[in-house]
Design a protein around this motif. Structure first.
Motif, PDB file in Angstrom:
ATOM      1  N   GLU A 217       0.828  -1.221   0.000  1.00 51.03           N
ATOM      2  CA  GLU A 217       0.000   0.000   0.000  1.00 51.03           C
ATOM      3  C   GLU A 217       0.853   1.257   0.000  1.00 51.03           C
ATOM      4  OE1 GLU A 217      -0.012  -2.162   2.570  1.00 51.03           O
ATOM      5  OE2 GLU A 217      -1.931  -3.234   2.551  1.00 51.03           O
TER       6      GLU A 217
ATOM      7  N   ARG B 200       6.468  -0.181   6.665  1.00 47.95           N
ATOM      8  CA  ARG B 200       5.799  -1.467   6.421  1.00 47.95           C
ATOM      9  C   ARG B 200       6.614  -2.186   5.349  1.00 47.95           C
ATOM     10  NH1 ARG B 200       0.797  -3.970   7.162  1.00 47.95           N
ATOM     11  NH2 ARG B 200      -0.403  -4.471   5.306  1.00 47.95           N
TER      12      ARG B 200
ATOM     13  N   LEU C  31      -0.166   5.033  -0.256  1.00 48.41           N
ATOM     14  CA  LEU C  31      -1.261   5.354   0.669  1.00 48.41           C
ATOM     15  C   LEU C  31      -0.895   6.604   1.485  1.00 48.41           C
ATOM     16  CD1 LEU C  31      -4.036   4.648   1.855  1.00 48.41           C
ATOM     17  CD2 LEU C  31      -2.866   3.314   3.591  1.00 48.41           C
TER      18      LEU C  31
ATOM     19  N   PRO D 118      -7.886   6.570   7.271  1.00 53.74           N
ATOM     20  CA  PRO D 118      -6.946   5.888   6.367  1.00 53.74           C
ATOM     21  C   PRO D 118      -7.449   4.552   5.827  1.00 53.74           C
ATOM     22  CG  PRO D 118      -5.755   6.780   8.247  1.00 53.74           C
ATOM     23  CD  PRO D 118      -7.203   7.046   8.507  1.00 53.74           C
ATOM     24  N   CYS D 119      -8.025   3.716   6.720  1.00 59.86           N
ATOM     25  CA  CYS D 119      -8.427   2.375   6.263  1.00 59.86           C
ATOM     26  C   CYS D 119      -9.523   2.425   5.195  1.00 59.86           C
ATOM     27  CB  CYS D 119      -8.895   1.522   7.434  1.00 59.86           C
ATOM     28  SG  CYS D 119      -7.598   1.205   8.610  1.00 59.86           S
TER      29      CYS D 119
ATOM     30  N   CYS E 190      -7.606   2.987   1.981  1.00 58.67           N
ATOM     31  CA  CYS E 190      -6.780   1.797   1.746  1.00 58.67           C
ATOM     32  C   CYS E 190      -7.636   0.615   1.290  1.00 58.67           C
ATOM     33  CB  CYS E 190      -6.046   1.450   3.029  1.00 58.67           C
ATOM     34  SG  CYS E 190      -4.924   0.078   2.870  1.00 58.67           S
TER      35      CYS E 190
ATOM     36  N   ARG F  85      -7.200  -1.320  -2.155  1.00 66.72           N
ATOM     37  CA  ARG F  85      -6.629  -2.673  -2.014  1.00 66.72           C
ATOM     38  C   ARG F  85      -7.580  -3.741  -2.546  1.00 66.72           C
ATOM     39  NH1 ARG F  85      -6.643  -5.456   2.440  1.00 66.72           N
ATOM     40  NH2 ARG F  85      -6.897  -3.570   3.681  1.00 66.72           N
TER      41      ARG F  85
ATOM     42  N   CYS G 285      -0.009  -2.286  10.788  1.00 62.10           N
ATOM     43  CA  CYS G 285       0.055  -0.988  10.112  1.00 62.10           C
ATOM     44  C   CYS G 285      -0.124   0.176  11.108  1.00 62.10           C
ATOM     45  CB  CYS G 285      -1.034  -0.982   9.056  1.00 62.10           C
ATOM     46  SG  CYS G 285      -1.280   0.584   8.276  1.00 62.10           S
TER      47      CYS G 285
ATOM     48  N   TYR H 219      -1.668   2.779  10.825  1.00 59.45           N
ATOM     49  CA  TYR H 219      -2.982   3.432  10.767  1.00 59.45           C
ATOM     50  C   TYR H 219      -4.087   2.614  11.432  1.00 59.45           C
ATOM     51  CZ  TYR H 219      -0.647   6.324   7.313  1.00 59.45           C
ATOM     52  OH  TYR H 219       0.231   7.161   6.680  1.00 59.45           O
ATOM     53  N   ARG H 220      -3.763   1.377  11.808  1.00 58.44           N
ATOM     54  CA  ARG H 220      -4.813   0.474  12.302  1.00 58.44           C
ATOM     55  C   ARG H 220      -5.613   1.066  13.467  1.00 58.44           C
ATOM     56  NH1 ARG H 220      -5.977  -4.596  11.171  1.00 58.44           N
ATOM     57  NH2 ARG H 220      -4.091  -4.749   9.930  1.00 58.44           N
TER      58      ARG H 220
HETATM   59 FE1  SF4 Z   1      -4.697  -0.327   5.106  1.00 56.57          FE
HETATM   60 FE2  SF4 Z   1      -5.912   0.191   7.424  1.00 56.57          FE
HETATM   61 FE3  SF4 Z   1      -4.874  -2.213   6.935  1.00 56.57          FE
HETATM   62 FE4  SF4 Z   1      -3.271  -0.111   7.296  1.00 56.57          FE
HETATM   63  S1  SF4 Z   1      -4.671  -1.012   8.809  1.00 56.57           S
HETATM   64  S2  SF4 Z   1      -3.055  -1.682   5.720  1.00 56.57           S
HETATM   65  S3  SF4 Z   1      -4.470   1.520   6.348  1.00 56.57           S
HETATM   66  S4  SF4 Z   1      -6.612  -1.263   5.867  1.00 56.57           S
END
Ligand code: SF4
Ligand code: ZN
Length: 307
Positions: free
Chosen positions: A87, A92, A121, A137-138, A141, A145, A227, A229-230
């Motif tokens: 991403e 990462r 991303l 963010p997710c 993503c 993805r 990640c 951003y999780r």
């Molecule tokens: Fe993407 Fe969110 Fe997974 Fe990170 S935690 S890889 S931003 S879906």
């Protein structure tokens, strides 16, 4: 630690939802039996299947790849390979994903947001700051993805796309769909369109901590860094609520799963009788699947000014 309820050896895990303590051997047996049953009941694996595993390098996707590769010997003319999506998130990396594929002798394909969409991303998130209401963010993503996974799996000849979603993920998704009033997502993934690669989730009945233990017992190296951003996701908030429910009322996750499985066919019937609601179109820009005229990826690219 207690002794195993089945063989009296020393136990490695206590399954609070069933009141059982199990040793390593009995746990592995139960875990693998459960996955095989899930696969059989849902017809996740058939002879001739070419299964693409979405491999991030985390414990779930590694365990799914390991088990499907092992099982593939039982299905004539089948093939299991891996797809990793990079991403473009700082810190990462996918070294562990590469190494497990080497160890298992599995073909591995890596595709990146950078190469496919021209942005990482991290850059997408920078651009989103200019929007009036940027999404978390997710959300960005996930849209990019899923799009890439489906497209690349199809182009590589996959008949199924396996993901590492475990019981906790299924429960979180169900609760999120309810809270958002997005019941259509309960039937998402059943499109018969030739451009859609059906999803399979062999770990959907396996609690997260059991997937983790299984990986440890087989010495499967997994990426320990999730990640960055999780923690910012809605899923993470819901996950904490689901964890506390499970802590206070062991077995809650399985009960929610049962509700999901009962609701699925009812929703499917209702949506299938309404052709307009199930309609799938081709995006007028990129040709991929959409329920409207332009797919979510093309819509976001325009919104964010990504060419
Ligand atoms: Fe993407 Fe969110 Fe997974 Fe990170 S935690 S890889 S931003 S879906
Ligand atoms: Zn499109």
């Amino acid at each position: 630690m207690n002794s195993c309820n089945k063989c009296r050896d020393s136990s490695v895990i206590e399954l609070r939802y069933s009141g059982q303590s199990l040793c390593a051997t009995c746990f592995i047996k139960l875990f693998e039996q459960r996955v095989r049953k899930t696969i059989r009941r849902n017809r996740f694996f058939n002879p001739g299947d070419k299964i693409a595993v979405a491999l991030s390098g985390g414990k779930d996707s590694i365990v799914v790849l390991y088990l499907l590769k092992k099982l593939s010997k039982k299905f004539p003319d089948s093939r299991v390979f891996a797809i990793t999506i990079d991403e473009g998130v700082r810190d990462r990396n996918f070294e562990i994903a590469k190494s497990i594929c080497d160890q298992l002798g599995v073909e591995h394909h890596i595709f990146s947001f950078q190469k496919e969409f021209g942005v990482t991303l991290d850059e997408i998130l920078e651009k989103s700051k200019n929007l009036e209401n940027p999404a978390p963010p997710c959300s960005y993503c996930g849209v990019f993805r899923r799009y890439l996974l489906n497209k690349k799996a199809r182009e590589l000849g996959a008949t199924k796309l396996a993901t590492g979603h475990n019981l906790d993920d299924v429960v979180q998704t169900a609760l999120m769909n309810f809270i958002r009033g997005d019941l259509k997502r309960f039937v998402w993934g059943i499109s018969k369109d030739e451009k859609f690669v059906p999803r399979i989730t062999p770990l959907r009945e396996c609690p997260e901590e059991e997937v983790e233990l299984y990986a440890q017992l087989f010495d499967l190296e997994v990426n320990p860094n999730s990640c960055i951003y999780r923690e910012m996701s809605f899923r993470s908030i819901i996950g904490k609520i689901a964890d506390s429910l499970e802590e206070k009322h062991p077995g809650t996750r399985f009960q929610i799963l049962r509700s999901v499985d009962e609701l699925g066919p009812i929703m499917r019937k209702s949506y299938e009788s309404d052709k307009n609601r199930m309609k799938v179109n081709r995006c007028t820009i990129c040709g991929e699947l959409t329920s409207g005229t332009i797919c979510k990826v093309c819509e976001l690219r325009m919104e964010l000014g990504i060419r």
